[in-house]
Design a protein around this motif. Structure first.
Motif, PDB file in Angstrom:
ATOM      1  N   TRP A  13      46.690  43.858  45.643  1.00 38.03           N
ATOM      2  CA  TRP A  13      46.161  42.607  45.205  1.00 38.03           C
ATOM      3  C   TRP A  13      47.098  41.584  45.168  1.00 38.03           C
ATOM      4  O   TRP A  13      48.171  41.779  44.310  1.00 38.03           O
ATOM      5  CB  TRP A  13      45.467  42.908  43.818  1.00 38.03           C
ATOM      6  CG  TRP A  13      44.919  41.555  43.177  1.00 38.03           C
ATOM      7  CD1 TRP A  13      43.804  40.971  43.773  1.00 38.03           C
ATOM      8  CD2 TRP A  13      45.182  41.357  42.134  1.00 38.03           C
ATOM      9  NE1 TRP A  13      43.702  39.960  42.895  1.00 38.03           N
ATOM     10  CE2 TRP A  13      44.176  39.856  41.876  1.00 38.03           C
ATOM     11  CE3 TRP A  13      46.074  41.544  41.038  1.00 38.03           C
ATOM     12  CZ2 TRP A  13      44.213  39.125  40.623  1.00 38.03           C
ATOM     13  CZ3 TRP A  13      46.202  40.758  39.888  1.00 38.03           C
ATOM     14  CH2 TRP A  13      45.395  39.682  39.579  1.00 38.03           C
ATOM     15  N   ASP A  14      46.751  40.385  45.806  1.00 38.10           N
ATOM     16  CA  ASP A  14      47.706  39.170  45.814  1.00 38.10           C
ATOM     17  C   ASP A  14      47.088  38.235  44.487  1.00 38.10           C
ATOM     18  O   ASP A  14      45.902  37.788  44.700  1.00 38.10           O
ATOM     19  CB  ASP A  14      47.805  38.454  46.867  1.00 38.10           C
ATOM     20  CG  ASP A  14      48.332  37.286  46.993  1.00 38.10           C
ATOM     21  OD1 ASP A  14      49.049  36.925  45.976  1.00 38.10           O
ATOM     22  OD2 ASP A  14      48.582  36.419  47.863  1.00 38.10           O
ATOM     23  N   PRO A  15      47.810  38.275  43.100  1.00 37.32           N
ATOM     24  CA  PRO A  15      47.070  37.121  42.404  1.00 37.32           C
ATOM     25  C   PRO A  15      46.685  35.961  42.760  1.00 37.32           C
ATOM     26  O   PRO A  15      45.670  35.185  42.162  1.00 37.32           O
ATOM     27  CB  PRO A  15      47.866  37.273  41.170  1.00 37.32           C
ATOM     28  CG  PRO A  15      49.267  37.970  41.724  1.00 37.32           C
ATOM     29  CD  PRO A  15      49.030  38.564  42.944  1.00 37.32           C
ATOM     30  N   ASP A  16      47.447  35.417  43.752  1.00 37.52           N
ATOM     31  CA  ASP A  16      47.131  34.077  44.432  1.00 37.52           C
ATOM     32  C   ASP A  16      46.253  34.118  45.667  1.00 37.52           C
ATOM     33  O   ASP A  16      45.818  32.868  46.245  1.00 37.52           O
ATOM     34  CB  ASP A  16      48.632  33.342  44.869  1.00 37.52           C
ATOM     35  CG  ASP A  16      49.442  33.313  43.826  1.00 37.52           C
ATOM     36  OD1 ASP A  16      48.982  32.994  42.588  1.00 37.52           O
ATOM     37  OD2 ASP A  16      50.814  33.467  44.017  1.00 37.52           O
ATOM     38  N   GLY A  17      45.599  35.359  45.619  1.00 37.70           N
ATOM     39  CA  GLY A  17      44.765  35.396  46.904  1.00 37.70           C
ATOM     40  C   GLY A  17      43.245  35.033  46.681  1.00 37.70           C
ATOM     41  O   GLY A  17      42.542  34.827  47.790  1.00 37.70           O
ATOM     42  N   GLY A  18      43.113  34.425  45.507  1.00 36.71           N
ATOM     43  CA  GLY A  18      41.702  33.980  45.292  1.00 36.71           C
ATOM     44  C   GLY A  18      40.837  34.978  44.564  1.00 36.71           C
ATOM     45  O   GLY A  18      40.924  36.236  44.584  1.00 36.71           O
ATOM     46  N   GLU A  19      39.466  34.769  44.554  1.00 41.49           N
ATOM     47  CA  GLU A  19      38.454  35.489  44.329  1.00 41.49           C
ATOM     48  C   GLU A  19      38.098  36.660  45.156  1.00 41.49           C
ATOM     49  O   GLU A  19      37.795  37.492  44.395  1.00 41.49           O
ATOM     50  CB  GLU A  19      37.368  34.538  44.190  1.00 41.49           C
ATOM     51  CG  GLU A  19      35.914  35.106  43.423  1.00 41.49           C
ATOM     52  CD  GLU A  19      34.862  34.203  43.074  1.00 41.49           C
ATOM     53  OE1 GLU A  19      33.578  34.912  42.864  1.00 41.49           O
ATOM     54  OE2 GLU A  19      35.083  32.984  42.883  1.00 41.49           O
ATOM     55  N   GLN A  46      40.021  38.375  46.815  1.00 44.46           N
ATOM     56  CA  GLN A  46      40.957  39.662  46.588  1.00 44.46           C
ATOM     57  C   GLN A  46      40.790  40.005  45.321  1.00 44.46           C
ATOM     58  O   GLN A  46      40.986  41.285  44.883  1.00 44.46           O
ATOM     59  CB  GLN A  46      42.584  38.817  46.275  1.00 44.46           C
ATOM     60  CG  GLN A  46      43.016  38.564  47.769  1.00 44.46           C
ATOM     61  CD  GLN A  46      43.336  39.749  48.770  1.00 44.46           C
ATOM     62  OE1 GLN A  46      43.644  40.709  48.009  1.00 44.46           O
ATOM     63  NE2 GLN A  46      43.194  39.607  49.898  1.00 44.46           N
ATOM     64  N   GLU A  47      40.286  39.589  44.049  1.00 47.44           N
ATOM     65  CA  GLU A  47      39.830  39.811  42.955  1.00 47.44           C
ATOM     66  C   GLU A  47      38.889  40.808  43.205  1.00 47.44           C
ATOM     67  O   GLU A  47      38.810  41.962  42.638  1.00 47.44           O
ATOM     68  CB  GLU A  47      39.546  38.725  42.044  1.00 47.44           C
ATOM     69  CG  GLU A  47      39.296  39.387  40.498  1.00 47.44           C
ATOM     70  CD  GLU A  47      40.201  40.179  39.760  1.00 47.44           C
ATOM     71  OE1 GLU A  47      39.783  40.906  38.840  1.00 47.44           O
ATOM     72  OE2 GLU A  47      41.415  40.233  40.344  1.00 47.44           O
TER      73      GLU A  47
END
Length: 124
Positions: free
Chosen positions: A38-44, A46-47
């Motif tokens: 998971w990339d925390p900056d990858g957006g919704e 990715q979440e």
């Protein structure tokens, strides 16, 4: 376990049970790995992938625990767990299918769902 199925064909029953547990383990690993990417900056989106991966890993892990119980649960309890696992795995595979880098996790989810279905077929 209270079942005539398990008494009639004990070897096949145990083989199918083991195959299901093994598929659940593989799915849990693949989903946990997918969630760890998971990339925390990858957006919704990715979440969503991360949450699905974690949920699927937890459900598959719970299924492994249920399948590891020798005589503690009856077939109805096992069937309920496997139906839940199958549904979560198929939903997770559908979410993973939308991402080109999640093919392995999606396939592990489908394999697990198939193993759950196959094992439920051996239950009475």
């Amino acid at each position: 376990m209270t079942s005539t199925t398990s008494q009639k064909q004990p070897v096949q029953f145990l083989e199918d049970r083991f195959a299901c547990a093994q598929a659940c383990t593989e799915c849990a690993r693949a989903c946990a790995l997918r969630a760890s990417l998971w990339d925390p900056d990858g957006g919704e989106e990715q979440e969503v992938l991360r949450r699905r991966g974690i949920l699927c890993a937890e459900v598959c892990d719970a299924a492994c625990h249920v399948l590891a119980e020798q005589n503690q649960l009856d077939e109805t309890a096992i069937r309920v767990q496997l139906e839940w696992t199958r549904a979560v795995c198929l939903e997770c595979a559908h979410v993973f299918d939308r991402h080109s880098d999640a093919e392995k996790a999606a396939q592990a989810c489908r394999d697990c769902a198939r193993a759950c279905t196959d094992f439920m077929g051996t239950l009475g």
